[in-house]
Enzyme design. Structure first.
Site, PDB file in Angstrom:
ATOM      1  N   TYR A  12       0.970  -1.128   0.109  1.00 60.54           N
ATOM      2  CA  TYR A  12      -0.008  -0.105   0.135  1.00 60.54           C
ATOM      3  C   TYR A  12       0.794   1.276   0.015  1.00 60.54           C
ATOM      4  CZ  TYR A  12      -2.820   3.505   1.666  1.00 60.54           C
ATOM      5  OH  TYR A  12      -3.776   4.912   1.614  1.00 60.54           O
TER       6      TYR A  12
ATOM      7  N   GLU B 200     -11.454   5.093   4.283  1.00 67.95           N
ATOM      8  CA  GLU B 200     -11.044   5.946   5.234  1.00 67.95           C
ATOM      9  C   GLU B 200     -12.025   6.188   6.343  1.00 67.95           C
ATOM     10  OE1 GLU B 200      -8.057   7.045   6.002  1.00 67.95           O
ATOM     11  OE2 GLU B 200      -6.795   6.661   4.295  1.00 67.95           O
TER      12      GLU B 200
ATOM     13  N   TRP C  46      -5.493   1.009  10.185  1.00 66.07           N
ATOM     14  CA  TRP C  46      -5.502   0.806   8.637  1.00 66.07           C
ATOM     15  C   TRP C  46      -5.311  -0.455   8.322  1.00 66.07           C
ATOM     16  CZ3 TRP C  46      -7.843   2.978   5.215  1.00 66.07           C
ATOM     17  CH2 TRP C  46      -7.531   3.064   3.636  1.00 66.07           C
TER      18      TRP C  46
END
Length: 185
Positions: free
Chosen positions: A17, A39, A47
Site C-alpha cells: 500500500y 478511510e 488501517w
C-alpha cells in the site's frame, strides 16, 4: 536498498500500500470514492484491518460503482452489514450511500469529484519534508476546511483527521518522510 516510512514496515500488505498507492496523486473518481469509503470505515480502527477487508468491500459495493452505491436499498445495506468481512458499523455502511449521492452532486457541479478536491491545492500536491513519522500531523487547516465543506454537502465520516489521512491516501498531500525512497515520487 529502499527505505520506507516506518509504519510501512509492519507487513507486506502495508508495504505494498505504501509503495504503490499512498501519496500517489489520483484523479479517478471511482478510486477516490473507494478510498473515501475505506478511510471512513477505518475511523477508530487500524488501517491494516481495513486493508485486509478491502476485497470484501469491493465485492459488497460492486467495486465502488457510484451509481450502484447511490441506489442501495435499506435491505441491501442490511445484507452488507451482516457480512463479517466488512466493518459492520451500520452508520458507516449507510455513509457509503450518502457519500455516493454527494459525490454525484459534486460531479454535476464541478465535472468530477477529482476537480473539486484538487482545486483545494490548485492541482498540485503538497509535498512535506518531515524527517520522522512522528512529525506528521493528525490534521491540518486544509483537512479542517475540506472536512467542513464535505459535511456541508452531506458527506458522513469525514472529520478532519479522517480527511487528512484521505488527502495523504489520494496524493493531495505527500507525507513520505524525507529519507523514504518514495518521497519524491
Amino acid at each position: 536498498m529502499e527505505t520506507r516510512c516506518a509504519w510501512a514496515n509492519s507487513s507486506e500488505m502495508m508495504r505494498d500500500y505504501h509503495d504503490k498507492e499512498w501519496c500517489v496523486p489520483s484523479h479517478d473518481d471511482q478510486y477516490l470514492f473507494e478510498l473515501l469509503v475505506l478511510e471512513g470505515a477505518q475511523a477508530g480502527l487500524s488501517w491494516s484491518i481495513v486493508l485486509k477487508k478491502r476485497d470484501a468491500y469491493r465485492q459488497a459495493f460492486h467495486h465502488f460503482d457510484l451509481e450502484y452505491c447511490a441506489n442501495l436499498t435499506e435491505l441491501d445495506m442490511e445484507n452488507i452489514r451482516t457480512n463479517t468481512e466488512v466493518v459492520r458499523h451500520p452508520l458507516k455502511i449507510k455513509s457509503v450511500k450518502s457519500n455516493a449521492l454527494a459525490i454525484m452532486e459534486i460531479q454535476k457541479e464541478f465535472g468530477s469529484f477529482a476537480e473539486f478536491l484538487w482545486a483545494y491545492v490548485d492541482g498540485s500536491p503538497i509535498v512535506s519534508n518531515w524527517q520522522y513519522d512522528s512529525q506528521i500531523p493528525a490534521e491540518t487547516d486544509l483537512s479542517k476546511k475540506v472536512s467542513k465543506d464535505l459535511k456541508k454537502r452531506g458527506f458522513k465520516f469525514v472529520g478532519p483527521v479522517t480527511i487528512y489521512s484521505y488527502l495523504q491516501a489520494i496524493g493531495i498531500v505527500n507525507d513520505h518522510i524525507s529519507s523514504c525512497s518514495f518521497h519524491g515520487n
